[in-house]
Design a protein around this motif. Structure first.
Motif, PDB file in Angstrom:
ATOM      1  N   GLY A  97     -83.009  36.244  35.566  1.00 42.41           N
ATOM      2  CA  GLY A  97     -81.612  36.438  35.237  1.00 42.41           C
ATOM      3  C   GLY A  97     -80.842  37.106  36.363  1.00 42.41           C
ATOM      4  O   GLY A  97     -79.613  36.973  36.455  1.00 42.41           O
ATOM      5  N   ALA A  98     -81.547  37.811  37.249  1.00 47.39           N
ATOM      6  CA  ALA A  98     -80.899  38.456  38.394  1.00 47.39           C
ATOM      7  C   ALA A  98     -80.229  37.445  39.316  1.00 47.39           C
ATOM      8  O   ALA A  98     -79.309  37.797  40.058  1.00 47.39           O
ATOM      9  N   VAL A 101     -76.801  37.289  37.997  1.00 46.79           N
ATOM     10  CA  VAL A 101     -76.147  38.586  38.165  1.00 46.79           C
ATOM     11  C   VAL A 101     -75.731  38.787  39.621  1.00 46.79           C
ATOM     12  O   VAL A 101     -74.601  39.192  39.912  1.00 46.79           O
ATOM     13  N   SER A 164     -79.922  43.650  39.595  1.00 43.95           N
ATOM     14  CA  SER A 164     -80.909  43.082  38.675  1.00 43.95           C
ATOM     15  C   SER A 164     -80.329  43.076  37.264  1.00 43.95           C
ATOM     16  O   SER A 164     -79.372  43.801  36.952  1.00 43.95           O
ATOM     17  N   THR A 165     -80.912  42.268  36.391  1.00 42.96           N
ATOM     18  CA  THR A 165     -80.436  42.250  35.012  1.00 42.96           C
ATOM     19  C   THR A 165     -80.684  43.595  34.343  1.00 42.96           C
ATOM     20  O   THR A 165     -79.885  44.050  33.520  1.00 42.96           O
ATOM     21  N   GLN A 166     -81.790  44.250  34.710  1.00 41.16           N
ATOM     22  CA  GLN A 166     -82.058  45.586  34.174  1.00 41.16           C
ATOM     23  C   GLN A 166     -80.918  46.546  34.522  1.00 41.16           C
ATOM     24  O   GLN A 166     -80.532  47.396  33.709  1.00 41.16           O
ATOM     25  N   MET A 168     -77.798  45.679  34.983  1.00 39.27           N
ATOM     26  CA  MET A 168     -76.668  45.319  34.139  1.00 39.27           C
ATOM     27  C   MET A 168     -76.852  45.816  32.704  1.00 39.27           C
ATOM     28  O   MET A 168     -75.884  46.215  32.045  1.00 39.27           O
ATOM     29  N   VAL A 249     -78.450  41.515  24.817  1.00 39.47           N
ATOM     30  CA  VAL A 249     -78.762  40.968  26.137  1.00 39.47           C
ATOM     31  C   VAL A 249     -80.146  40.347  26.075  1.00 39.47           C
ATOM     32  O   VAL A 249     -81.112  41.008  25.693  1.00 39.47           O
ATOM     33  N   SER A 251     -82.580  37.760  28.631  1.00 40.67           N
ATOM     34  CA  SER A 251     -82.639  37.153  29.957  1.00 40.67           C
ATOM     35  C   SER A 251     -83.667  36.033  29.983  1.00 40.67           C
ATOM     36  O   SER A 251     -84.198  35.640  28.937  1.00 40.67           O
ATOM     37  N   GLU A 308     -73.966  31.439  33.020  1.00 38.32           N
ATOM     38  CA  GLU A 308     -74.385  32.828  33.140  1.00 38.32           C
ATOM     39  C   GLU A 308     -73.645  33.538  34.271  1.00 38.32           C
ATOM     40  O   GLU A 308     -73.296  34.714  34.151  1.00 38.32           O
ATOM     41  N   TRP A 312     -71.521  36.928  33.572  1.00 40.69           N
ATOM     42  CA  TRP A 312     -71.730  38.214  34.229  1.00 40.69           C
ATOM     43  C   TRP A 312     -70.523  38.623  35.063  1.00 40.69           C
ATOM     44  O   TRP A 312     -70.222  39.814  35.186  1.00 40.69           O
TER      45      TRP A 312
END
Length: 325
Positions: A97-98, A101, A164-166, A168, A249, A251, A308, A312
């Motif tokens: 998912g990053a 992002v 990273s998605t984390q 976000m 959320v 991912s 996506e 984002w």
């Protein structure tokens, strides 16, 4: 007459040369080891899932599928490497998912996140867990939010890197709670969770792949899961939406090749990934890692990436996160 014969011979030769890549791709690919590259540390979700899928692809291809880690920059180092690789199907990237992002957060990237790739298939989808060390004073998400509001910027959260998605997830958590959380990024892999366990950072926002062993051992306490409802493998952990209504959320992971990879190679890769994801053992391994198998077509994957990125971008604008150089 000589001219006509020569022209016909040239046309036949030209047609044959155009057919060669397709025949080669269908008949001999892969004829040597394939690299599956990702941009995050060993032991992280991307690494675990990549190794699970690589084994099944290796069984299908009768060729080694080698995991190569090129970590850093929120995964974009690995992504750029594959984008610039020869479009022959031998260098693949496990996108996360990053990927979307970074496309929304970065002022510029050394590759186009859509045009520079031949998308193969998504592999899995998953939520994130919000957790603290066992000794942390916050016993619930509501208590953590209260602490964050009492001392703005004092409560820290970690991730596998800026963009990273984390990252976000943590930013969205603070925004939704109207509380200021301080981001402390790490390079990836197991570093973030170890920082939380050691007490260097307050909050972990990471995948179940990373968090579950430490939740089971008692070194971490889960405060919430980011799926809309309780996740099947951790039914006792409440969804964040129970405290922050509407918060969700999830991912994904997916495999892509460089743009202009021959269609027969893309088709063979897609078929092999889908076959792998039908395997009951792999499905169980993904479930144990906190993920669910989620195959799709190349066109569906491309469309999802485009949507996506837009999603984002809207989130980053709303939250007010500065664009990164």
């Amino acid at each position: 007459m000589t001219f006509l014969l020569s022209r016909r011979t040239a046309l036949i030769a030209g047609s044959a040369s155009l057919a060669l890549p397709q025949a080669w791709a269908q008949g001999t690919y892969p004829s040597r080891p394939v690299q599956l590259i990702h941009g995050f540390g060993a032991g992280g979700n991307a690494d675990v899932v990549a190794r699970l899928v690589a084994q099944k692809l290796q069984d299908s291809f009768k060729q080694p599928v080698v995991i190569d880690i090129k970590s850093g920059a929120g995964g974009s180092i690995a992504t750029n490497f594959v984008a610039k690789s020869a479009p022959d199907g031998y260098n693949l990237v496990m996108l996360t998912g990053a990927h979307t992002v970074s496309a929304a957060l970065k002022k510029s990237l050394p590759y186009d996140p859509v045009k520079d790739f031949s998308f193969i298939s998504t592999v899995s989808s998953f939520p994130f867990v919000v957790a603290v060390r066992a000794e942390h004073p916050a016993k619930t998400l509501a208590e953590l939010i209260a602490l964050a509001k009492k001392d703005p910027g004092k409560i820290t959260f970690t991730s596998v890197g800026v963009g990273s998605t984390q990252h976000m997830v943590g930013e969205l958590l603070g925004s939704a709670a109207n509380a200021e959380l301080l981001h402390v990024p790490y390079r990836g892999g197991g570093a973030p969770v170890q920082a939380v366990i050691a007490g260097d950072v307050d909050v972990l926002t990471d995948t179940l792949t990373v968090a579950t062993p430490h939740l089971k051992s008692g070194r971490l306490r889960a405060l919430g899961v980011t799926s809309a409802t309780a996740w099947p493998s951790i039914p006792d952990i409440p969804p964040v939406s129970g405290t922050l209504p509407g918060f969700e959320v999830r991912s994904w992971l997916g495999i892509a090749a460089p743009a202009s990879t021959p269609a027969p190679v893309v088709q063979k890769l897609t078929a092999a990934v889908h076959q792998a994801l039908q395997d009951a053992t792999l499905q169980q391994s993904l479930a144990a890692a906190g993920s669910a198998a989620s195959p799709c077509t190349p066109d569906e994957f491309r469309t999802m990436v485009q949507k996506e990125i837009a999603r984002w971008h809207a989130v980053i604008t709303k939250v007010g996160i500065p664009l990164q150089a």
